[in-house]
Design a protein around this motif. Structure first.
Motif, PDB file in Angstrom:
ATOM      1  N   ALA A 101       9.439  18.280  18.745  1.00 38.66           N
ATOM      2  CA  ALA A 101      10.243  17.061  18.638  1.00 38.66           C
ATOM      3  C   ALA A 101      10.006  16.371  17.292  1.00 38.66           C
ATOM      4  CB  ALA A 101       9.913  16.118  19.793  1.00 38.66           C
ATOM      5  N   LEU A 102       8.754  16.251  16.892  1.00 41.31           N
ATOM      6  CA  LEU A 102       8.452  15.605  15.610  1.00 41.31           C
ATOM      7  C   LEU A 102       9.034  16.375  14.428  1.00 41.31           C
ATOM      8  CD1 LEU A 102       4.809  14.234  15.716  1.00 41.31           C
ATOM      9  CD2 LEU A 102       6.859  13.011  15.080  1.00 41.31           C
ATOM     10  N   LEU A 103       8.917  17.686  14.463  1.00 40.43           N
ATOM     11  CA  LEU A 103       9.463  18.492  13.372  1.00 40.43           C
ATOM     12  C   LEU A 103      10.982  18.386  13.317  1.00 40.43           C
ATOM     13  CD1 LEU A 103       7.155  21.622  13.636  1.00 40.43           C
ATOM     14  CD2 LEU A 103       7.194  19.934  11.803  1.00 40.43           C
ATOM     15  N   ALA A 104      11.635  18.393  14.480  1.00 39.03           N
ATOM     16  CA  ALA A 104      13.094  18.277  14.506  1.00 39.03           C
ATOM     17  C   ALA A 104      13.541  16.902  14.023  1.00 39.03           C
ATOM     18  CB  ALA A 104      13.598  18.547  15.926  1.00 39.03           C
ATOM     19  N   ILE A 105      12.868  15.854  14.480  1.00 37.76           N
ATOM     20  CA  ILE A 105      13.237  14.493  14.059  1.00 37.76           C
ATOM     21  C   ILE A 105      12.986  14.305  12.569  1.00 37.76           C
ATOM     22  CG2 ILE A 105      12.601  12.060  14.278  1.00 37.76           C
ATOM     23  CD1 ILE A 105      12.145  12.610  17.272  1.00 37.76           C
ATOM     24  N   SER A 106      11.858  14.801  12.090  1.00 34.85           N
ATOM     25  CA  SER A 106      11.554  14.608  10.666  1.00 34.85           C
ATOM     26  C   SER A 106      12.505  15.415   9.786  1.00 34.85           C
ATOM     27  CB  SER A 106      10.108  14.982  10.370  1.00 34.85           C
ATOM     28  OG  SER A 106       9.900  16.353  10.592  1.00 34.85           O
ATOM     29  N   TRP A 107      13.040  16.497  10.302  1.00 35.04           N
ATOM     30  CA  TRP A 107      13.978  17.294   9.518  1.00 35.04           C
ATOM     31  C   TRP A 107      15.365  16.651   9.495  1.00 35.04           C
ATOM     32  CZ3 TRP A 107      13.226  20.903   6.108  1.00 35.04           C
ATOM     33  CH2 TRP A 107      14.303  21.629   5.650  1.00 35.04           C
ATOM     34  N   PRO A 120       0.831  -1.198   0.000  1.00 35.09           N
ATOM     35  CA  PRO A 120       0.000   0.000   0.000  1.00 35.09           C
ATOM     36  C   PRO A 120       0.870   1.254   0.000  1.00 35.09           C
ATOM     37  CG  PRO A 120      -0.065  -1.077   2.126  1.00 35.09           C
ATOM     38  CD  PRO A 120       0.723  -1.968   1.219  1.00 35.09           C
ATOM     39  N   PHE A 121       0.243   2.362  -0.342  1.00 38.16           N
ATOM     40  CA  PHE A 121       0.958   3.630  -0.401  1.00 38.16           C
ATOM     41  C   PHE A 121       1.493   3.985   0.977  1.00 38.16           C
ATOM     42  CE2 PHE A 121       0.874   8.238   0.198  1.00 38.16           C
ATOM     43  CZ  PHE A 121       1.839   8.591  -0.727  1.00 38.16           C
ATOM     44  N   LEU A 122       2.764   4.264   1.043  1.00 32.29           N
ATOM     45  CA  LEU A 122       3.396   4.647   2.292  1.00 32.29           C
ATOM     46  C   LEU A 122       4.104   5.965   2.052  1.00 32.29           C
ATOM     47  CD1 LEU A 122       3.884   3.594   5.172  1.00 32.29           C
ATOM     48  CD2 LEU A 122       5.991   2.586   4.354  1.00 32.29           C
ATOM     49  N   ALA A 123       3.646   7.019   2.703  1.00 33.61           N
ATOM     50  CA  ALA A 123       4.267   8.329   2.535  1.00 33.61           C
ATOM     51  C   ALA A 123       5.677   8.292   3.088  1.00 33.61           C
ATOM     52  CB  ALA A 123       3.446   9.382   3.269  1.00 33.61           C
ATOM     53  N   SER A 124       6.490   9.208   2.633  1.00 32.88           N
ATOM     54  CA  SER A 124       7.853   9.243   3.141  1.00 32.88           C
ATOM     55  C   SER A 124       7.825   9.555   4.629  1.00 32.88           C
ATOM     56  CB  SER A 124       8.674  10.284   2.385  1.00 32.88           C
ATOM     57  OG  SER A 124       8.295  11.586   2.769  1.00 32.88           O
ATOM     58  N   ASP A 125       8.840   9.097   5.321  1.00 29.21           N
ATOM     59  CA  ASP A 125       8.905   9.304   6.763  1.00 29.21           C
ATOM     60  C   ASP A 125       9.007  10.788   7.094  1.00 29.21           C
ATOM     61  OD1 ASP A 125       8.819   6.554   7.089  1.00 29.21           O
ATOM     62  OD2 ASP A 125      10.996   6.370   6.979  1.00 29.21           O
ATOM     63  N   ARG A 126       9.713  11.536   6.270  1.00 25.88           N
ATOM     64  CA  ARG A 126       9.831  12.972   6.499  1.00 25.88           C
ATOM     65  C   ARG A 126       8.467  13.658   6.345  1.00 25.88           C
ATOM     66  NH1 ARG A 126      14.647  15.001   3.941  1.00 25.88           N
ATOM     67  NH2 ARG A 126      15.524  14.840   6.005  1.00 25.88           N
ATOM     68  N   ALA A 127       7.742  13.303   5.285  1.00 25.46           N
ATOM     69  CA  ALA A 127       6.414  13.900   5.080  1.00 25.46           C
ATOM     70  C   ALA A 127       5.478  13.530   6.226  1.00 25.46           C
ATOM     71  CB  ALA A 127       5.837  13.434   3.749  1.00 25.46           C
ATOM     72  N   PHE A 128       5.551  12.304   6.686  1.00 23.67           N
ATOM     73  CA  PHE A 128       4.736  11.866   7.823  1.00 23.67           C
ATOM     74  C   PHE A 128       5.033  12.713   9.051  1.00 23.67           C
ATOM     75  CE2 PHE A 128       4.646   9.244  11.672  1.00 23.67           C
ATOM     76  CZ  PHE A 128       3.309   8.918  11.727  1.00 23.67           C
ATOM     77  N   GLY A 129       6.320  12.880   9.376  1.00 28.02           N
ATOM     78  CA  GLY A 129       6.711  13.656  10.549  1.00 28.02           C
ATOM     79  C   GLY A 129       6.326  15.112  10.432  1.00 28.02           C
ATOM     80  N   LEU A 130       6.530  15.694   9.257  1.00 26.01           N
ATOM     81  CA  LEU A 130       6.167  17.100   9.069  1.00 26.01           C
ATOM     82  C   LEU A 130       4.662  17.300   9.201  1.00 26.01           C
ATOM     83  CD1 LEU A 130       8.519  18.101   6.123  1.00 26.01           C
ATOM     84  CD2 LEU A 130       8.702  18.803   8.511  1.00 26.01           C
ATOM     85  N   LEU A 131       3.891  16.392   8.605  1.00 28.99           N
ATOM     86  CA  LEU A 131       2.433  16.518   8.681  1.00 28.99           C
ATOM     87  C   LEU A 131       1.946  16.447  10.119  1.00 28.99           C
ATOM     88  CD1 LEU A 131      -0.357  16.605   7.271  1.00 28.99           C
ATOM     89  CD2 LEU A 131      -0.300  14.119   7.361  1.00 28.99           C
ATOM     90  N   PHE A 132       2.380  15.437  10.855  1.00 22.96           N
ATOM     91  CA  PHE A 132       1.921  15.300  12.231  1.00 22.96           C
ATOM     92  C   PHE A 132       2.491  16.387  13.130  1.00 22.96           C
ATOM     93  CE2 PHE A 132       0.256  11.323  10.873  1.00 22.96           C
ATOM     94  CZ  PHE A 132      -0.835  11.141  11.692  1.00 22.96           C
TER      95      PHE A 132
END
Length: 131
Positions: free
Chosen positions: A44-50, A4-16
């Motif tokens: 924390a999520l934005l820093a980790i996803s970046w 199934p479609f899996l968004a990139s981990d960075r996009a996931f982190g930025l979105l959340f």
């Protein structure tokens, strides 16, 4: 089975992260206090996803599994509600009115169920500009 479609981990982190930032800032926008827990989690999520987006891969997969579970439960439920609220009443109403648009009712006196057509109705000239 297709993956199934899996968004990139960075996009996931930025979105959340952005969603949690909105949750944190919403009361402040209305004149209340900030939601500190949401603000810290968003940061924390934005820093980790970046910087380290691969750290979010397990959360991304978990989110995908939750979505698939909801799909397996909600899709049949919604279709059953649509069927029960739309098609069943319309079908019952048409039966009460004795409608038979497909002419499925058996007629013992009928010689044939074929519908007669006028040959003049279908001239080759009428097919010139079909589209």
């Amino acid at each position: 089975m297709k993956q199934p479609f899996l968004a990139s981990d960075r996009a996931f982190g930025l979105l959340f992260g952005l969603l949690l930032l909105a949750v944190a800032l919403w009361p402040w926008w209305q004149g209340g206090p900030l939601r500190l827990w949401a603000l810290l989690t968003a940061a924390a999520l934005l820093a980790i996803s970046w910087r380290y987006p691969t750290w979010l891969a397990p959360l991304n997969r978990l989110w995908l599994m939750i979505g698939q579970l909801l799909h397996r439960i909600m899709s049949p439920l919604i279709m059953a509600v649509i069927f029960g609220c739309l098609f069943v009443p319309v079908g019952l109403w048409r039966r009460l009115l004795r409608r038979d648009p497909l002419r499925l009712r058996i007629d013992p006196q009928a010689d044939s169920y074929w519908l007669g057509r006028d040959p003049q109705e279908f001239k080759p000239e009428s097919m010139k500009y079909q589209f």
